[in-house]
Scaffold this motif. Structure first.
Motif, PDB file in Angstrom:
ATOM      1  N   TYR A 309       5.387  -2.131   7.788  1.00  0.00           N
ATOM      2  CA  TYR A 309       4.372  -2.884   7.051  1.00  0.00           C
ATOM      3  C   TYR A 309       3.004  -2.223   7.193  1.00  0.00           C
ATOM      4  O   TYR A 309       2.265  -2.069   6.202  1.00  0.00           O
ATOM      5  N   ASP A 313       0.726  -0.760   4.206  1.00  0.00           N
ATOM      6  CA  ASP A 313      -0.599  -1.377   4.079  1.00  0.00           C
ATOM      7  C   ASP A 313      -1.689  -0.310   4.136  1.00  0.00           C
ATOM      8  O   ASP A 313      -2.602  -0.300   3.301  1.00  0.00           O
ATOM      9  N   LYS A 317      -4.224   0.803   1.005  1.00  0.00           N
ATOM     10  CA  LYS A 317      -5.667   0.681   1.213  1.00  0.00           C
ATOM     11  C   LYS A 317      -6.362   2.029   1.058  1.00  0.00           C
ATOM     12  O   LYS A 317      -7.432   2.127   0.441  1.00  0.00           O
ATOM     13  N   GLN A 365       4.306 -10.623   4.240  1.00  0.00           N
ATOM     14  CA  GLN A 365       3.871  -9.232   4.164  1.00  0.00           C
ATOM     15  C   GLN A 365       3.977  -8.704   2.730  1.00  0.00           C
ATOM     16  O   GLN A 365       3.094  -7.986   2.259  1.00  0.00           O
ATOM     17  N   THR A 368       1.123 -10.016   0.702  1.00  0.00           N
ATOM     18  CA  THR A 368      -0.131  -9.319   1.018  1.00  0.00           C
ATOM     19  C   THR A 368      -0.204  -7.971   0.314  1.00  0.00           C
ATOM     20  O   THR A 368      -1.240  -7.606  -0.266  1.00  0.00           O
ATOM     21  N   ILE A 369       0.885  -7.216   0.360  1.00  0.00           N
ATOM     22  CA  ILE A 369       0.925  -5.915  -0.319  1.00  0.00           C
ATOM     23  C   ILE A 369       0.766  -6.092  -1.824  1.00  0.00           C
ATOM     24  O   ILE A 369       0.098  -5.294  -2.496  1.00  0.00           O
ATOM     25  N   GLU A 372      -2.839  -6.409  -2.606  1.00  0.00           N
ATOM     26  CA  GLU A 372      -3.524  -5.123  -2.441  1.00  0.00           C
ATOM     27  C   GLU A 372      -3.164  -4.156  -3.571  1.00  0.00           C
ATOM     28  O   GLU A 372      -3.994  -3.336  -3.987  1.00  0.00           O
TER      29      GLU A 372
END
Length: 408
Positions: A309, A313, A317, A365, A368-369, A372
């Motif tokens: 993860y 991530d 980013k 997770q 969240t990705i 992003e």
């Protein structure tokens, strides 16, 4: 005459006294017989192992009640502070309680018997599929066929592996569903002989589990390049499922089927599960890393949920920051689109079931990705410069007109 009267009185006293003594003796005998029958029935109810036996004992309770009903007044006095009706009610309570326990036991016994048949069926089918995959693996290893024929052979091998893994998941789920309820006290009170009879007649799950684990270890060691990332993800999920079920019912299985080798069974299976887990994990993460590298996705090293993860991530980013800092071009967006296709097409769609079940990534997770990724898309999205250019030209024209008008 007086002597005759005295003798007559004495005889009458003997007669009535004897009747009184006989009555007392008879009442005592009634009490003894009733209590003997009561205790015998009570013991039989406590030891009853089947519904049929209990139904017969309930009839005996009714017979006992009918037999001594006329002696109720005598027994009420003899059994004080208990009464005749109280003793019969107590026996009926014992019968109801025993019936409840026996029904639970019989239900569990039926489940054990059914599971035995299921395990035999699963084992037979898994063995058949094992033989088939072994033959296909050997054929792949020694094949001199064309690339197209070899590809078809590999595909058949992977399909056979997938089918076998599904059978194993079904088997472990059947084990779990059958044994998860066997923690209750009623089942633990199952008579030793009856329990042992059921177990002796059934397939030993410990033997089945050990053979399945050994076969999977052998498959991982011999698979070579025949399996793809999806296959390793599925094997990883199967191993995790075995681990979970063993943690919950393994102790019960060992106690029930381990015989005199309980400790040895526990040690062997847990050791094999550990080896299988290490091998499945290593192959899965390695295959996932290789797939991403082949698709030009360079992540930092990972070998667990947390590190995988973090690697994704950080990658997203960094890519977002890079897109923000650079002049927006089609190339930047193509980089985003390539990873977006892998993320949505492979990781979330094609592999989604295994990614979630094996907790390769959690739903939180993934969410969240996803957020992003949308931010990266916004930064990488090529923007047209036509409008700013036209706006600039318009502004210059207006300024030019203002200058001309001012000079006039």
């Amino acid at each position: 005459m007086k002597r005759l009267i005295n003798t007559s009185i004495f005889v009458l006293l003997l007669i009535f006294g004897g009747q009184s003594v006989f009555a007392q003796t008879s009442d005592y005998k009634v009490k003894q017989n009733f209590e003997g029958s009561y205790q015998e029935l009570k013991t039989s109810l406590q030891n009853a192992g089947s519904s049929i036996t209990l139904d017969s004992l309930k009839n005996e309770i009714s017979d006992l009640q009918n037999k001594y009903e006329e002696k109720e007044e005598i027994l009420d006095k003899a059994l004080y502070p208990t009464t005749f009706d109280g003793a019969i009610d107590e026996l009926e309570d014992y019968a109801r309680s025993a019936k409840s326990k026996v029904m639970v036991i019989e239900d569990q016994n039926n489940k054990l018997a059914n599971l035995s048949d299921e395990l035999a069926s699963y084992r037979s089918e898994v063995n058949r599929l094992n033989n088939r995959t072994d033959s296909l693996r050997t054929a792949i290893r020694t094949s001199e066929k064309s690339e197209r024929d070899l590809s078809a052979l590999v595909q058949r091998y992977r399909e056979s592996m997938e089918q076998r893994d599904q059978y194993m998941l079904n088997m472990i789920d059947s084990l779990f569903m059958t044994y998860k309820d066997m923690q209750n006290e009623e089942f633990r009170e199952l008579a030793g002989k009856e329990k042992q009879r059921i177990l002796n007649e059934s397939e030993n799950p410990l033997q089945v589990l050990q053979s399945v684990i050994d076969e999977n270890l052998a498959t991982l060691k011999a698979s070579g390049e025949s399996l793809q990332t999806e296959d390793y993800l599925r094997i990883y999920v199967v191993q995790n499922r075995f681990d979970e079920v063993w943690d919950q019912i393994g102790g019960d299985l060992v106690n029930m089927y381990g015989g005199s080798n309980k400790s040895q069974w526990k040690t062997n299976i847990e050791s094999s599960l550990k080896d299988w887990g290490a091998s499945a994990s290593k192959n899965m993460w390695s295959s996932l890393d290789t797939f991403l590298e082949e698709n030009n996705v360079e992540l930092t090293a990972f070998d667990s949920n947390e590190s995988f993860y973090k690697a994704i991530d950080d990658f997203v980013k960094d890519a977002t920051k890079s897109s923000r800092d650079k002049v927006l071009t089609e190339e930047n967006y193509e980089t985003f689109q390539a990873f977006y296709d892998i993320w949505n097409g492979k990781i979330k769609k094609d592999w989604g079931q295994f990614v979630q079940e094996g907790e390769v990534l959690t739903m939180s997770q993934i969410s969240t990705i996803d957020n992003e990724m949308m931010n990266w898309k916004e930064q990488a999205q090529p923007k047209s410069f036509l409008i700013p250019i036209l706006f600039g030209l318009s502004l210059l024209t207006i300024i030019g007109l203002i200058i001309v008008l001012a000079r006039r």
